[in-house]
Design a protein around this motif. Structure first.
Motif, PDB file in Angstrom:
ATOM      1  N   ALA A 231       1.076  -1.173  -0.102  1.00 37.62           N
ATOM      2  CA  ALA A 231       0.011  -0.061   0.028  1.00 37.62           C
ATOM      3  C   ALA A 231       0.878   1.249   0.037  1.00 37.62           C
ATOM      4  CB  ALA A 231      -0.907  -0.184   1.142  1.00 37.62           C
ATOM      5  N   CYS A 235       0.834   4.145  -2.820  1.00 39.03           N
ATOM      6  CA  CYS A 235       0.046   5.457  -2.436  1.00 39.03           C
ATOM      7  C   CYS A 235       1.115   6.673  -2.443  1.00 39.03           C
ATOM      8  CB  CYS A 235      -0.551   5.327  -1.084  1.00 39.03           C
ATOM      9  SG  CYS A 235      -1.870   4.232  -1.154  1.00 39.03           S
ATOM     10  N   LEU A 248      -4.352   7.785  -2.232  1.00 37.25           N
ATOM     11  CA  LEU A 248      -4.684   7.597  -0.896  1.00 37.25           C
ATOM     12  C   LEU A 248      -6.084   7.509  -0.994  1.00 37.25           C
ATOM     13  CD1 LEU A 248      -2.315   9.370   1.481  1.00 37.25           C
ATOM     14  CD2 LEU A 248      -2.505   6.974   1.579  1.00 37.25           C
ATOM     15  N   GLU A 251      -7.190   4.360  -2.617  1.00 40.11           N
ATOM     16  CA  GLU A 251      -6.883   2.970  -1.930  1.00 40.11           C
ATOM     17  C   GLU A 251      -8.042   2.932  -1.064  1.00 40.11           C
ATOM     18  OE1 GLU A 251      -4.023   0.246  -0.634  1.00 40.11           O
ATOM     19  OE2 GLU A 251      -4.139   1.471  -2.331  1.00 40.11           O
ATOM     20  N   ALA A 256      -5.342   4.055   4.670  1.00 36.60           N
ATOM     21  CA  ALA A 256      -5.372   5.068   3.908  1.00 36.60           C
ATOM     22  C   ALA A 256      -5.750   6.617   4.425  1.00 36.60           C
ATOM     23  CB  ALA A 256      -5.630   4.935   2.322  1.00 36.60           C
ATOM     24  N   GLN A 259      -3.697   7.937   6.894  1.00 34.13           N
ATOM     25  CA  GLN A 259      -2.527   8.767   6.385  1.00 34.13           C
ATOM     26  C   GLN A 259      -2.859   9.936   5.572  1.00 34.13           C
ATOM     27  OE1 GLN A 259       0.308   7.061   7.413  1.00 34.13           O
ATOM     28  NE2 GLN A 259      -1.203   5.613   7.848  1.00 34.13           N
ATOM     29  N   THR A 260      -4.096  10.082   5.353  1.00 29.29           N
ATOM     30  CA  THR A 260      -4.428  11.208   4.498  1.00 29.29           C
ATOM     31  C   THR A 260      -4.623  12.398   5.754  1.00 29.29           C
ATOM     32  OG1 THR A 260      -5.772  10.240   2.778  1.00 29.29           O
ATOM     33  CG2 THR A 260      -6.467  12.401   3.376  1.00 29.29           C
TER      34      THR A 260
END
Length: 342
Positions: A231, A235, A248, A251, A256, A259-260
């Motif tokens: 991943a 990404c 992301l 994903e 994801a 992380q965003t």
């Protein structure tokens, strides 16, 4: 003895080993100018001493190897407009990073506890980065509006894995904190040794043979990073922050989305600078990377985000920075190019 009366870097010779102890435990062994000078002196001393076969680097206090550089002092200097102090700090720190990379003998860091920023700088350029289950490694600079420095613009793009240096971009942009086993999986660390075995490893190293490390290592226990690697490579391979955010979103997983959210909290300017730094660093040697980083410190420490980021994370600790500009979408590419001197 009061810590202020003690040496902040204790260097000596034990057996066939030169030993360096970072000794500011109440500050989590964060590097200040005195410590950097101590490293420079120890490196010069050990390099040419035929009695020293290898160097062992440790942190005092049991909580940290080295939590980074003393960025609060750098912020104070920036608020005073003291560019000379800032220049002197980074110039001397980066000279130590280069000297470690060029050191002709094994440089063995025993990392047990927090190792961030400047702590990565005094370890990652050496031959051995030994981590325990209590180690925690990160380059968290985007949260304080700096950028991955201490030569990591060279190291991060060269971490194992494909997809355009995705692992390095992931670590640089999110400031992800890696436990010891994860750091080995990522390539920031070279060997995993449980904490209980460190004293015996250190004693064995005093004989002067770095290969004894292999007698103490254990297999890395499954710790999550490998399961995320695919991943990460999907990404974080993008050329721009926009590319990464779009990947992301596509994903669509909880990971994801997390992380965003992390990226949206970081300094937008710092993230764009960091991504540009890693792209340039992938094509440079280490001295070239350190020179680029030094140039960049002059612009970045004058940017309002730096003082604000350090305030929010380390001074007031409200974790509520107000960035300038506030969003990635408002970044002026020409302003970023100017920070690189382009």
């Amino acid at each position: 003895m009061d810590q202020s009366m003690e040496q902040s870097v204790v260097a000596g010779v034990e057996g066939r080993a030169g030993t360096i102890l970072m000794n500011r435990p109440r500050a989590l062994n964060a590097l200040d100018t005195g410590m950097i000078a101590g490293f420079a002196e120890a490196i010069a001393r050990f390099r040419d001493d035929p009695a020293v076969a290898l160097v062992i680097v440790e942190g005092a206090g049991g909580r940290a190897f080295c939590a980074g550089g003393d960025v609060r002092a750098i912020r104070d200097a920036a608020l005073r407009g003291d560019a000379a102090e800032i220049e002197a700090f980074f110039t001397s720190e980066y000279a130590v990073n280069r000297a470690i990379a060029e050191f002709p003998k094994p440089w063995i860091s025993l990392i047990d506890g927090v190792c961030m920023g400047g702590g990565i700088g005094v370890s990652v350029h050496g031959s051995h980065r030994v981590v325990t289950e209590h180690a925690l490694l990160a380059m968290p600079e985007t949260a304080i509006a700096l950028f991955p420095d201490v030569g990591t613009s060279y190291s991060l793009p060269r971490l194992p894995g494909g997809a355009g240096g995705a692992m390095g971009k992931f670590l640089a942009l999110t400031g992800a904190r890696l436990r010891g086993p994860q750091a080995v999986e990522a390539g920031l660390a070279t060997h995993y040794v449980p904490r209980e075995r460190l004293p015996a490893l250190r004693a064995a190293l005093l004989e002067g043979d770095a290969s004894v490390v292999d007698r103490f290592i254990q297999a890395v226990p499954p710790d999550g990073l490998e399961s995320q690697r695919a991943a990460i490579e999907r990404c974080f391979a993008g050329e721009t922050i926009g590319d990464i955010l779009a990947a992301l979103e596509a994903e669509g997983t909880d990971w994801a989305r997390e992380q965003t959210a992390i990226l949206r909290r970081m300094s937008p300017t710092s993230m764009v600078v960091s991504l540009g730094l890693l792209r340039r660093g992938a094509a440079l040697d280490l001295p070239g990377c350190l020179e680029m980083e030094l140039r960049l410190t002059r612009a970045v420490t004058r940017h309002p985000d730096f003082a604000e980021g350090v305030r929010a994370v380390l001074v007031d600790k409200d974790n509520a920075p107000r960035w300038t500009p506030p969003t990635i979408e408002e970044i002026d590419p020409a302003a970023i190019r100017a920070m690189f001197g382009a």
